[in-house]
Design a protein around this motif. Structure first.
Motif, PDB file in Angstrom:
ATOM      1  N   GLY A  73       0.838  -1.185   0.000  1.00  0.00           N
ATOM      2  CA  GLY A  73       0.000   0.000   0.000  1.00  0.00           C
ATOM      3  C   GLY A  73       0.877   1.241   0.000  1.00  0.00           C
ATOM      4  N   HIS A  74       0.481   2.266  -0.758  1.00  0.00           N
ATOM      5  CA  HIS A  74       1.307   3.461  -0.855  1.00  0.00           C
ATOM      6  C   HIS A  74       0.468   4.644  -1.317  1.00  0.00           C
ATOM      7  CE1 HIS A  74       1.290   1.721  -4.911  1.00  0.00           C
ATOM      8  NE2 HIS A  74       1.507   2.948  -5.370  1.00  0.00           N
ATOM      9  N   GLY A  75       0.981   5.819  -1.048  1.00  0.00           N
ATOM     10  CA  GLY A  75       0.308   7.035  -1.462  1.00  0.00           C
ATOM     11  C   GLY A  75       1.104   7.775  -2.511  1.00  0.00           C
ATOM     12  N   LEU A  76       0.401   8.544  -3.320  1.00  0.00           N
ATOM     13  CA  LEU A  76       1.011   9.361  -4.362  1.00  0.00           C
ATOM     14  C   LEU A  76       0.299  10.706  -4.314  1.00  0.00           C
ATOM     15  CD1 LEU A  76       3.232   8.589  -6.461  1.00  0.00           C
ATOM     16  CD2 LEU A  76       1.397   8.410  -8.151  1.00  0.00           C
ATOM     17  N   ALA A  77       1.067  11.808  -4.242  1.00  0.00           N
ATOM     18  CA  ALA A  77       0.439  13.118  -4.072  1.00  0.00           C
ATOM     19  C   ALA A  77       1.322  14.220  -4.641  1.00  0.00           C
ATOM     20  CB  ALA A  77       0.171  13.377  -2.589  1.00  0.00           C
ATOM     21  N   ASP A  78       0.722  15.408  -4.751  1.00  0.00           N
ATOM     22  CA  ASP A  78       1.476  16.564  -5.232  1.00  0.00           C
ATOM     23  C   ASP A  78       2.413  17.093  -4.150  1.00  0.00           C
ATOM     24  OD1 ASP A  78      -0.965  17.528  -3.825  1.00  0.00           O
ATOM     25  OD2 ASP A  78      -0.096  19.490  -4.265  1.00  0.00           O
ATOM     26  N   HIS A  79       2.100  16.768  -2.879  1.00  0.00           N
ATOM     27  CA  HIS A  79       2.914  17.224  -1.749  1.00  0.00           C
ATOM     28  C   HIS A  79       2.747  16.219  -0.611  1.00  0.00           C
ATOM     29  CE1 HIS A  79       4.213  19.668   1.719  1.00  0.00           C
ATOM     30  NE2 HIS A  79       4.926  20.358   0.826  1.00  0.00           N
ATOM     31  N   PRO A  80       3.789  15.975   0.182  1.00  0.00           N
ATOM     32  CA  PRO A  80       3.669  14.981   1.262  1.00  0.00           C
ATOM     33  C   PRO A  80       2.574  15.278   2.270  1.00  0.00           C
ATOM     34  CG  PRO A  80       5.974  15.504   0.859  1.00  0.00           C
ATOM     35  CD  PRO A  80       5.171  16.476   0.036  1.00  0.00           C
ATOM     36  N   ASP A  81       2.173  16.553   2.419  1.00  0.00           N
ATOM     37  CA  ASP A  81       1.152  16.908   3.406  1.00  0.00           C
ATOM     38  C   ASP A  81      -0.266  16.861   2.850  1.00  0.00           C
ATOM     39  OD1 ASP A  81       3.148  17.346   5.273  1.00  0.00           O
ATOM     40  OD2 ASP A  81       3.360  19.471   4.751  1.00  0.00           O
ATOM     41  N   THR A  82      -0.424  16.606   1.570  1.00  0.00           N
ATOM     42  CA  THR A  82      -1.761  16.569   0.982  1.00  0.00           C
ATOM     43  C   THR A  82      -2.514  15.329   1.452  1.00  0.00           C
ATOM     44  OG1 THR A  82      -1.003  17.744  -0.997  1.00  0.00           O
ATOM     45  CG2 THR A  82      -3.073  16.524  -1.169  1.00  0.00           C
ATOM     46  N   PRO A  83      -3.758  15.474   1.926  1.00  0.00           N
ATOM     47  CA  PRO A  83      -4.546  14.295   2.330  1.00  0.00           C
ATOM     48  C   PRO A  83      -4.740  13.342   1.145  1.00  0.00           C
ATOM     49  CG  PRO A  83      -5.576  16.328   3.094  1.00  0.00           C
ATOM     50  CD  PRO A  83      -4.476  16.743   2.159  1.00  0.00           C
ATOM     51  N   LEU A  84      -4.800  12.053   1.467  1.00  0.00           N
ATOM     52  CA  LEU A  84      -4.914  11.023   0.428  1.00  0.00           C
ATOM     53  C   LEU A  84      -6.341  10.493   0.363  1.00  0.00           C
ATOM     54  CD1 LEU A  84      -1.659   8.967   1.205  1.00  0.00           C
ATOM     55  CD2 LEU A  84      -1.941  10.854  -0.421  1.00  0.00           C
ATOM     56  N   GLN A  85      -6.839  10.361  -0.857  1.00  0.00           N
ATOM     57  CA  GLN A  85      -8.133   9.734  -1.100  1.00  0.00           C
ATOM     58  C   GLN A  85      -7.907   8.355  -1.706  1.00  0.00           C
ATOM     59  OE1 GLN A  85     -10.853  12.145  -3.362  1.00  0.00           O
ATOM     60  NE2 GLN A  85     -10.001  14.065  -2.569  1.00  0.00           N
ATOM     61  N   ASP A  86      -8.792   7.420  -1.410  1.00  0.00           N
ATOM     62  CA  ASP A  86      -8.672   6.092  -2.004  1.00  0.00           C
ATOM     63  C   ASP A  86      -8.760   6.186  -3.524  1.00  0.00           C
ATOM     64  OD1 ASP A  86      -8.471   4.933   0.472  1.00  0.00           O
ATOM     65  OD2 ASP A  86     -10.598   4.408   0.602  1.00  0.00           O
ATOM     66  N   ALA A  87      -7.906   5.412  -4.192  1.00  0.00           N
ATOM     67  CA  ALA A  87      -7.902   5.422  -5.649  1.00  0.00           C
ATOM     68  C   ALA A  87      -9.273   5.028  -6.176  1.00  0.00           C
ATOM     69  CB  ALA A  87      -6.838   4.460  -6.177  1.00  0.00           C
ATOM     70  N   GLU A  88      -9.710   5.717  -7.206  1.00  0.00           N
ATOM     71  CA  GLU A  88     -10.997   5.423  -7.836  1.00  0.00           C
ATOM     72  C   GLU A  88     -10.745   4.492  -9.014  1.00  0.00           C
ATOM     73  OE1 GLU A  88     -14.494   7.757 -10.353  1.00  0.00           O
ATOM     74  OE2 GLU A  88     -13.127   8.897  -9.076  1.00  0.00           O
ATOM     75  N   TRP A  89     -11.228   3.254  -8.890  1.00  0.00           N
ATOM     76  CA  TRP A  89     -10.954   2.249  -9.909  1.00  0.00           C
ATOM     77  C   TRP A  89     -12.102   2.158 -10.908  1.00  0.00           C
ATOM     78  CZ3 TRP A  89      -6.091   0.992  -9.691  1.00  0.00           C
ATOM     79  CH2 TRP A  89      -5.437   1.010  -8.451  1.00  0.00           C
ATOM     80  N   LYS A  90     -11.738   2.044 -12.179  1.00  0.00           N
ATOM     81  CA  LYS A  90     -12.731   1.837 -13.227  1.00  0.00           C
ATOM     82  C   LYS A  90     -13.044   0.346 -13.352  1.00  0.00           C
ATOM     83  CE  LYS A  90     -10.340   4.086 -16.409  1.00  0.00           C
ATOM     84  NZ  LYS A  90     -10.019   4.744 -17.696  1.00  0.00           N
TER      85      LYS A  90
END
Length: 306
Positions: A73-90
């Motif tokens: 499990g991992h996060g990807l964001a524009d900045h380390p402090d940005t809250p993470l939302q669960d990936a939206e899967w198609k």
């Protein structure tokens, strides 16, 4: 055959998939753990890759590639402090990307190419299991031409699909995976004199591995493999064991059983044929060896895998 191609073929299952997304700051996505492996490529802009329990995030710049071989499990964001939302899967299993924010600032967009592979870990090859949690390949100018070429082709095909894309994209994803592994093991690995990084660079060990993978059913002896490697029996056995992590004949047996397991999963050949391709002249001897390795009879293994 060569060991890198075989290692990928032995573990790969199902169909790989990928997505090309445009994300407008602020954006942050959480990708849950999975049994497969995934990658992220920053085509434009930048991103931060974060993992639970790891203090330092990894910054990804334009052209950088991050490969997560173990599906954490991992996060990807524009900045380390940005809250993470669960990936939206198609519905096809690809990532839909983040919805655009209100009035995005110029230059605040990140263009990502992300993908995932389905892998069987029942007989995972050390070339994948020994990878670090994150393989980060920075975009060095003038380096990794083939990897960059695969990324460019995949990105172009995702940006502008055309007739044949349904066949081209999975092939490019498989190509990208091999180039990622080759780049890491042969160019980026810092301790290149040890382990599998050293094995793939060592002409003698590579020659023996090529012989094993080319003819796994052959009744190889250490002396024969040493001859293929151009070394004496004792010198070859020491070098092979030091780099590969197990003696030559132990690796040969492991690879034969790995090959047999794949054949049982993917083909309907008679057990006698599978036994012969795994180097056993007796179906009984093969069944005994297979059960010792897998803890289950070949026929039962095939039924469960099906």
């Amino acid at each position: 055959m060569d060991v890198l191609s075989d290692a990928v073929a032995a573990m790969r299952t199902g169909r790989p998939h990928s997505s090309r997304t445009v994300n407008v700051a602020p954006w942050g996505v959480w990708f849950p753990a999975s049994d497969g492996a995934g990658f992220h490529v920053v085509l434009q802009g930048s991103a931060w890759l974060m993992r639970p329990g790891v203090a330092e995030p990894v910054r990804l710049g334009p052209g950088d590639v991050a490969f997560l071989a173990h599906g954490p499990g991992h996060g990807l964001a524009d900045h380390p402090d940005t809250p993470l939302q669960d990936a939206e899967w198609k519905s096809d299993g690809t990532w839909a990307g983040m919805p655009p924010g209100p009035d995005p600032a110029p230059g605040a967009q990140t263009l990502l190419l992300c993908g995932a592979y389905q892998l069987s870990r029942t007989r995972a090859h050390p070339l994948l299991t020994e990878l670090p949690p994150v393989v980060h390949v920075p975009a060095h100018v003038g380096a990794h031409h083939r990897l960059r070429g695969a990324v460019d082709l995949l990105g172009a095909e995702m940006a502008d699909p055309a007739p044949g894309s349904h066949a081209i994209v999975p092939a490019l994803l498989d190509t990208l995976l091999v180039y990622l592994l080759r780049t890491w093991w042969l160019q980026e690995r810092p301790d290149a004199a040890h382990g599998w990084a050293g094995a793939l660079r060592d002409p003698a060990v590579t020659a023996a591995l090529r012989a094993i993978h080319g003819e796994p059913a052959h009744p190889w002896t250490v002396e024969e493999l040493g001859s293929a490697a151009g070394l004496s029996r004792a010198a070859f056995a020491r070098r092979f064991t030091a780099l590969v992590g197990q003696p030559p004949l132990a690796y040969l047996t492991w690879w034969r059983m790995t090959t047999a397991g794949r054949l049982l999963r993917e083909a309907d050949a008679p057990l006698r044929t599978v036994a012969e391709q795994a180097g056993y002249t007796s179906e009984f001897a093969f069944a005994k060896a297979f059960k010792r390795e897998y803890g289950i009879a070949p026929g039962q293994y095939r039924k469960q895998a099906g």
